[in-house]
Scaffold this active site. Structure first.
Site, PDB file in Angstrom:
ATOM      1  N   THR A 197      -4.988   9.504  -0.187  1.00  0.00           N
ATOM      2  CA  THR A 197      -4.209   9.219  -1.396  1.00  0.00           C
ATOM      3  C   THR A 197      -5.060   8.950  -2.638  1.00  0.00           C
ATOM      4  OG1 THR A 197      -4.166   6.859  -0.951  1.00  0.00           O
ATOM      5  CG2 THR A 197      -2.363   8.146  -0.024  1.00  0.00           C
ATOM      6  N   ASP A 230       6.153  -3.147  -0.014  1.00  0.00           N
ATOM      7  CA  ASP A 230       5.418  -2.340  -0.994  1.00  0.00           C
ATOM      8  C   ASP A 230       6.405  -1.673  -1.965  1.00  0.00           C
ATOM      9  OD1 ASP A 230       6.425  -0.318   0.593  1.00  0.00           O
ATOM     10  OD2 ASP A 230       4.632   0.919   0.449  1.00  0.00           O
ATOM     11  N   ASN A 255      -1.524  -1.940   7.768  1.00  0.00           N
ATOM     12  CA  ASN A 255      -1.007  -2.157   6.416  1.00  0.00           C
ATOM     13  C   ASN A 255       0.512  -2.367   6.360  1.00  0.00           C
ATOM     14  OD1 ASN A 255       0.106   0.426   6.632  1.00  0.00           O
ATOM     15  ND2 ASN A 255      -1.544   1.405   5.477  1.00  0.00           N
ATOM     16  N   ASP A 278       8.496   0.804   2.412  1.00  0.00           N
ATOM     17  CA  ASP A 278       8.283   1.259   3.787  1.00  0.00           C
ATOM     18  C   ASP A 278       7.143   0.486   4.454  1.00  0.00           C
ATOM     19  OD1 ASP A 278       6.202   2.462   2.449  1.00  0.00           O
ATOM     20  OD2 ASP A 278       6.553   4.475   3.229  1.00  0.00           O
ATOM     21  N   SER A 300       4.845   5.056  -3.931  1.00  0.00           N
ATOM     22  CA  SER A 300       4.674   3.884  -3.076  1.00  0.00           C
ATOM     23  C   SER A 300       3.953   2.727  -3.770  1.00  0.00           C
ATOM     24  CB  SER A 300       3.939   4.337  -1.820  1.00  0.00           C
ATOM     25  OG  SER A 300       3.761   3.282  -0.936  1.00  0.00           O
ATOM     26  N   SER A 344     -10.048   9.174   2.082  1.00  0.00           N
ATOM     27  CA  SER A 344      -8.677   8.720   1.796  1.00  0.00           C
ATOM     28  C   SER A 344      -7.770   9.929   1.612  1.00  0.00           C
ATOM     29  CB  SER A 344      -8.701   7.888   0.509  1.00  0.00           C
ATOM     30  OG  SER A 344      -7.406   7.857  -0.044  1.00  0.00           O
ATOM     31  N   ARG A 360     -13.227   5.803   2.435  1.00  0.00           N
ATOM     32  CA  ARG A 360     -12.976   4.414   2.803  1.00  0.00           C
ATOM     33  C   ARG A 360     -13.910   3.988   3.925  1.00  0.00           C
ATOM     34  NH1 ARG A 360      -8.863   3.105  -0.319  1.00  0.00           N
ATOM     35  NH2 ARG A 360      -7.080   4.504  -0.485  1.00  0.00           N
TER      36      ARG A 360
HETATM   37  C1  16G Z   1      -0.135   6.690   2.871  1.00  0.00           C
HETATM   38  C2  16G Z   1       0.491   6.777   4.244  1.00  0.00           C
HETATM   39  C3  16G Z   1       0.092   5.597   5.097  1.00  0.00           C
HETATM   40  C4  16G Z   1      -1.391   5.439   5.140  1.00  0.00           C
HETATM   41  C5  16G Z   1      -1.976   5.446   3.760  1.00  0.00           C
HETATM   42  C6  16G Z   1      -3.468   5.559   3.843  1.00  0.00           C
HETATM   43  C7  16G Z   1       2.681   7.562   4.847  1.00  0.00           C
HETATM   44  C8  16G Z   1       4.138   7.462   4.590  1.00  0.00           C
HETATM   45  N1  16G Z   1       1.924   6.786   4.113  1.00  0.00           N
HETATM   46  O1  16G Z   1       0.360   5.596   2.171  1.00  0.00           O
HETATM   47  O2  16G Z   1       0.606   5.770   6.374  1.00  0.00           O
HETATM   48  O3  16G Z   1      -1.756   4.244   5.773  1.00  0.00           O
HETATM   49  O4  16G Z   1      -1.515   6.584   3.050  1.00  0.00           O
HETATM   50  O5  16G Z   1      -3.972   5.753   2.587  1.00  0.00           O
HETATM   51  O6  16G Z   1       2.233   8.313   5.687  1.00  0.00           O
HETATM   52  P1  16G Z   1      -5.416   6.301   2.395  1.00  0.00           P
HETATM   53  O7  16G Z   1      -5.479   7.648   3.070  1.00  0.00           O
HETATM   54  O8  16G Z   1      -5.606   6.359   0.928  1.00  0.00           O
HETATM   55  O9  16G Z   1      -6.318   5.323   3.041  1.00  0.00           O
HETATM   56 MG    MG Z   2       5.072   2.873   0.779  1.00  0.00          MG
END
Ligand code: 16G
Ligand code: MG
Length: 572
Positions: free
Chosen positions: A536, A285, A391, A289, A67, A534, A541
């Protein structure tokens, strides 16, 4: 499990030694990390997708994307038969597959899980569609995924090429509905329903003079590339779509561009500048998506951001209006009034001003934790469920019973009130249900819907942005020793672990507890703040909101310090 299946799994697994050290978890958006560490995980995700296909006897999707992350990262996630995210009850299995320390452990884990889930290895043919974004690492990870899928007898990997994430989800859903499911069919459906909507709109509304252009930042990724194709197919005369950062000009994916950058930094993406002042701009992005809109500033460096909350509000206003036109006349012929339940789904990141606005419209607003899977699931519980993250992830879901009713209503109106506003409202809603991606948030279809609604209402981006004024907000991230130590509840608005940190956050946020010493005014009027780990990145956060930017900044900084104090400083 037959011997042939066991030995096939073992012989392929030895080619993908497990990841040493780093332990990946199937987070909000699948597995994601530096691409060089991912081959074994993607191979195992291939096995997982094949098992899911065997279990559901349906077509499953596997997407290779990271992404909005930097270009050197990559990731993998699975799409279920409806095109939605992998069922959450399979996530722990995904984690344990990824973590299996040896081929033997891997095989043992698969056998146990297959027994538990009653998966039959009967060699029947099942398909897994594999899509990927434009990352250079995609090709070699694709090979790993294919080998994973191929190590389950009967499972067939179908490489559907470079696609946006929502395209792949759409194709999986369409394949299982036995409708046309190619990429061409996706573009056809979007362009046909958009033209249909525009025809219904242009008939009845004023022209949108001066607002007939949108400039789109494609994040140097797959979305820009696909938008160019869609634009060709749309062949529009009354709307000009200019694509920048399409990925064809040689810019780096997500570097100083894209929806995540624009939304978080609140500055124009690279390639945009003073020449764009006053023009409606949008940003996708890296896997298309997410969608946000913005306008370039004439002097200050900050853009005017029109984020996911405002897209949600625009959609909600439109849907509500169309429904009220549709229901204006009592249904004389049948007396059959459908009680359509509309629900709006947001996360704690939704700006407080948007939630107030939506509630004032009389809508039911529900909050879920961050991550598309949670919002989507909740939205399925309504006749019309509209969900968006600030977002830019989001879509509109229409229930089957509601669509059947709408179809019947339209048929009926076409004999008793053909061409009436009431019938047009039915047709517009039907067109929206075909334009918007029912599987997952989709920046391309979302953008076309925004454009159609703005045209319908004769609104400029400024008029749209004026629906309400965002409360100033601030987001920070804090590196800690172990982010999993933070456990939240109530849609992430409350920390339940470690103890006492929530009390400290409350004390900091509390309007009455914290007075500004000189003027006895609340330090953070309308202050709201939450923290969450987070899904990801390896960080905690912090989000803060208040009635002035200074107050929001100061609240976020104070809470970031609390996080540091309670959780220990992590290495960066
Ligand atoms: C991912 C998620 C998104 C969320 C983001 C938060 C999907 C397809 N994507 O990109 O929905 O807003 O993570 O990121 O579910 P974070 O947990 O690092 O804050
Ligand atoms: Mg994306």
């Amino acid at each position: 499990m037959e011997e042939a299946q066991r030995s096939l799994l073992l012989s392929s697994a030895v080619r993908f030694p497990p990841l040493e050290g780093a332990r990946l978890s199937y987070g909000t958006a699948g597995f994601r990390t530096d691409a060089s560490l991912l081959r074994s995980t993607v191979f195992r995700a291939g096995i997982l997708a094949a098992l899911r296909a065997l279990k559901t006897r349906s077509v499953i999707g596997l997407v290779i994307t990271a992404s909005h992350n930097k270009v050197s990262d990559n990731g993998v996630k699975i799409a279920d038969p409806t095109g939605e995210m992998l069922s959450q009850d399979w996530e722990p299995f995904a984690d344990s597959l990824a973590a299996a320390p040896s081929p033997d452990h891997l095989l043992k884990g698969i056998i146990e899980f297959a027994e538990f889930e009653k998966i039959e290895f009967d060699g029947r043919k099942v398909e897994v569609l594999i899509g990927r974004d434009t990352r250079p690492s995609g090709q070699s990870l694709l090979e790993a995924a294919k080998l994973g899928i191929g190590s389950i007898i009967g499972a067939v990997a179908v490489d559907v090429g470079i696609l946006t994430t929502p395209q792949l989800h759409w194709m999986v859903r369409a394949s299982n509905c036995s409708t046309q499911a190619s990429e061409f069919d996706y573009f056809e459906q979007l362009s046909r329903s958009f033209r249909c909507l525009m025809d219904l709109i242009l008939g009845g509304s004023e022209s949108n003079e001066g607002n007939d252009k949108v400039v789109v930042d494609g994040a140097n990724g797959v979305g820009g590339e696909k938008l160019l194709v869609l634009k060709e197919m749309l062949n529009l005369k009354d709307l000009e779509i200019e694509v920048r950062n399409s990925g064809r000009e040689g810019g780096v994916l997500n570097e100083g561009v894209g929806a995540d950058f624009v939304q978080k930094e609140k500055v124009v993406p690279s390639g945009f500048g003073p020449q764009d002042v006053g023009i409606r701009c949008a940003s996708l992005d890296g896997d298309a998506d997410r969608l946000v809109y913005f306008t370039a500033p004439s002097s200050s460096s900050k853009i005017e951001l029109v984020d996911g909350d405002k897209i949600l509000s625009l959609f909600a206003v439109f849907i509500k209006e169309e429904l009220s036109i549709l229901n204006k006349e009592p249904d004389a012929s049948t007396g059959d009034d459908y009680q359509c339940r509309i629900g709006v789904v947001q996360t704690a990141y939704a700006n407080g001003a948007s939630t107030d606005y939506l509630k004032r419209l009389g809508l039911e607003v529900f909050f879920t934790p961050t991550g598309v899977k949670y919002l989507h699931q909740k939205a399925t519980q309504y006749d019309i469920g509209i969900y968006f993250e600030a977002n830019g992830h989001g879509t509109i879901l229409f229930s089957e019973p509601f669509l059947r009713w709408l179809d019947a209503k339209n048929n009926e109106l076409s004999s008793v009130a053909k061409g009436s506003e009431q019938q047009k409202a039915a047709l517009r809603l039907l067109a929206v249900s075909k334009l918007i991606n029912p599987a997952v948030g989709d920046a391309l279809s979302g953008m076309l819907l925004v454009e159609a609604i703005l045209r319908h209402k004769g609104w400029s981006i400024h008029r749209w942005s004026e629906l309400y004024h965002d409360l100033p907000s601030k987001q920070l991230k804090v590196k800690v020793v172990d982010r999993t130590a933070v456990v939240t509840a109530n849609a992430e608005t409350e920390v339940v672990k470690p103890p006492s940190i929530q009390e400290a956050i409350n004390a900091e946020t509390g309007t009455f507890a914290a007075y500004d010493t000189c003027c006895l005014k609340a330090k953070y009027p309308q202050g709201r703040c939450f923290i969450r780990p987070s899904g990801t990145e390896d960080v905690i956060r912090v989000y803060a909101e208040a009635s002035t930017q200074d107050a929001a900044d100061s609240l976020a900084n104070s809470v970031a310090k609390l996080v540091d104090k309670f959780l220990g400083h992590g290495s960066s």
